[in-house]
Design an enzyme around this catalytic site. Structure first.
Site, PDB file in Angstrom:
ATOM      1  N   CYS A  26       0.293   3.183   3.589  1.00  0.00           N
ATOM      2  CA  CYS A  26       0.674   2.676   4.916  1.00  0.00           C
ATOM      3  C   CYS A  26       1.712   1.571   4.876  1.00  0.00           C
ATOM      4  O   CYS A  26       2.176   1.129   5.918  1.00  0.00           O
ATOM      5  CB  CYS A  26      -0.565   2.210   5.679  1.00  0.00           C
ATOM      6  N   CYS A  80      -5.352   0.868   6.268  1.00  0.00           N
ATOM      7  CA  CYS A  80      -5.618   2.314   6.248  1.00  0.00           C
ATOM      8  C   CYS A  80      -6.890   2.665   5.480  1.00  0.00           C
ATOM      9  O   CYS A  80      -7.226   3.837   5.372  1.00  0.00           O
ATOM     10  CB  CYS A  80      -4.428   3.061   5.660  1.00  0.00           C
ATOM     11  N   CYS A  98      -8.114  -5.242 -10.320  1.00  0.00           N
ATOM     12  CA  CYS A  98      -7.726  -4.167 -11.224  1.00  0.00           C
ATOM     13  C   CYS A  98      -7.366  -2.959 -10.364  1.00  0.00           C
ATOM     14  O   CYS A  98      -8.250  -2.341  -9.767  1.00  0.00           O
ATOM     15  CB  CYS A  98      -8.908  -3.861 -12.146  1.00  0.00           C
ATOM     16  N   CYS A 147      -7.296  -1.146   1.129  1.00  0.00           N
ATOM     17  CA  CYS A 147      -6.286  -1.632   2.079  1.00  0.00           C
ATOM     18  C   CYS A 147      -6.955  -1.870   3.430  1.00  0.00           C
ATOM     19  O   CYS A 147      -7.655  -0.994   3.944  1.00  0.00           O
ATOM     20  CB  CYS A 147      -5.178  -0.594   2.213  1.00  0.00           C
ATOM     21  N   CYS A 167       0.858  -1.191   0.000  1.00  0.00           N
ATOM     22  CA  CYS A 167       0.000   0.000   0.000  1.00  0.00           C
ATOM     23  C   CYS A 167       0.890   1.236   0.000  1.00  0.00           C
ATOM     24  O   CYS A 167       1.798   1.362   0.819  1.00  0.00           O
ATOM     25  CB  CYS A 167      -0.898  -0.004   1.233  1.00  0.00           C
TER      26      CYS A 167
HETATM   27 ZN    ZN Z   1      -2.814   1.017   3.472  1.00  0.00          ZN
END
Ligand code: ZN
Length: 181
Positions: A98, A147, A167, A144, A95
């Site tokens: 984060c 976060c 995607c 995610c 991510c």
């Molecule tokens: Zn994240």
């Protein structure tokens, strides 16, 4: 005006398209920006994902405008705009906000859509999937799990073994080469 808006949304939502487009298949990291800041790579120590809640100001401070638009405002990057779309290196996609590791290069495939595509997440619990009914369509949004950053959508038209196509927006991801893990 309504038709114009509808057309704009179609362009915006072109991630649905599975049209096959030939993409050069270089086997190098030539498309990866070497000047990219050293974003966090922060795997959970014991495999448990602790929810990370912070302020809009924090995200504005650590993310570029485009990253903020995608991750925090559910935006979509233009197709074929991310260098990660063509990235064939071995490694982990974390991510961008984060640092949670989300997808492995071993499950990445060429979807022809112009967005980085994977057939499964690294760990199912590292991503959240939620039905998204905006724009008169029913899609499954992928975020995610730490976060809550918007990553993209998942569609049921991917390759085996899962038949899924995650995607994703490249700007929502940070690629960490295997050698740096
Ligand atoms: Zn994240």
């Amino acid at each position: 005006m309504r038709f114009f808006l509808a057309f704009s949304f179609l362009l915006l939502l072109a991630c649905n398209s599975t049209s096959q487009t030939t993409v050069s298949s270089g086997d190098t990291a030539s498309g990866v920006d070497p000047s990219m800041p050293d974003y966090r790579y922060d795997p959970p120590t014991d495999g448990t994902v602790e929810e990370f809640d912070t302020t809009t100001d924090y995200w504005k401070e650590i993310l570029t405008n485009q990253e903020f638009n995608v991750l925090r405002q559910d935006g979509t990057e233009p197709s074929f705009s991310s260098p990660l779309n063509d990235n064939k290196q071995a490694g982990i996609y974390a991510c961008r906000a984060c640092g949670l590791p989300l997808f492995s290069s071993s499950t990445k495939f060429e979807s022809g859509t112009g967005w980085p595509s994977f057939y499964q997440p690294l760990e199912p619990k590292y991503v959240m999937e939620e039905v998204d009914r905006r724009y008169g369509m029913e899609r499954t949004e992928v975020s995610c799990a730490r976060c809550n950053g918007h990553l993209g959508h998942v569609f049921p038209d991917g390759p085996q073994p899962t038949g899924l196509r995650y995607c994703l927006n490249g700007v929502a991801l940070n690629f960490v080469p295997e050698a740096d893990l």
